[in-house]
Design an enzyme around this catalytic site. Sequence first.
Site, PDB file in Angstrom:
ATOM      1  N   ILE A  53       0.842  -1.194   0.000  1.00 16.51           N
ATOM      2  CA  ILE A  53       0.000   0.000   0.000  1.00 16.51           C
ATOM      3  C   ILE A  53       0.878   1.245   0.000  1.00 16.51           C
ATOM      4  O   ILE A  53       1.324   1.693   1.040  1.00 16.51           O
ATOM      5  CB  ILE A  53      -0.911   0.010   1.233  1.00 16.51           C
ATOM      6  N   PRO A  54       1.127   1.791  -1.178  1.00 15.73           N
ATOM      7  CA  PRO A  54       1.983   2.984  -1.295  1.00 15.73           C
ATOM      8  C   PRO A  54       1.288   4.213  -0.765  1.00 15.73           C
ATOM      9  O   PRO A  54       0.821   5.064  -1.518  1.00 15.73           O
ATOM     10  CB  PRO A  54       2.231   3.083  -2.790  1.00 15.73           C
ATOM     11  N   CYS A  55       1.182   4.320   0.516  1.00 20.42           N
ATOM     12  CA  CYS A  55       0.494   5.469   1.111  1.00 20.42           C
ATOM     13  C   CYS A  55       1.210   6.763   0.732  1.00 20.42           C
ATOM     14  O   CYS A  55       0.615   7.829   0.743  1.00 20.42           O
ATOM     15  CB  CYS A  55       0.446   5.296   2.616  1.00 20.42           C
ATOM     16  N   TYR A  56       2.470   6.663   0.421  1.00 24.04           N
ATOM     17  CA  TYR A  56       3.202   7.890   0.081  1.00 24.04           C
ATOM     18  C   TYR A  56       2.736   8.441  -1.255  1.00 24.04           C
ATOM     19  O   TYR A  56       3.069   9.561  -1.620  1.00 24.04           O
ATOM     20  CB  TYR A  56       4.704   7.602   0.045  1.00 24.04           C
TER      21      TYR A  56
END
Length: 116
Positions: A53-56
């Site tokens: 999950i690439p929250c960035y």
Amino acid sequence: MKESAFERIYDIVKQIPAGKVATYGQVASLAGNKKWSRVVGYALHVNPDPENIPCYRVVNRFGEVSKAFAFGGENRQIELLKQEGVEFADGRVDMKKYQWNRVNMEMLEQIVKSEK
DNA sequence: CTGGTGACCGCTT
DNA sequence: AAAGCGGCCACCA
């Protein structure tokens, strides 16, 4: 099949391609309701799978990264996005060019408008 | 168990 | 046109 809102949100975030960024409201809208923007923030807050999950890649509608993010430094997120080719201007991303599915969103908006 | 909050956005007056 | 407020989900005290 009662997938929690979090599951949906995670699914959307996972679909964000590299070199693109999405806004909380966008993810929320795609997840189901626009008012989930807050939930999205919390969902990423728990971030059970930061690797998948690439929250960035998720930023606010201003195109800026949240301060509370700081999972290793606010600049860290910016640098990661830069690595993917996202241009940063004064700590802000050019949403007009890097917002994920930005065009699709506009089209969807047009459709909704037409339906109205 | 109830209340409040949080990495926010959109709508209403 | 601008400003203010509510709202959904899950977790903490």
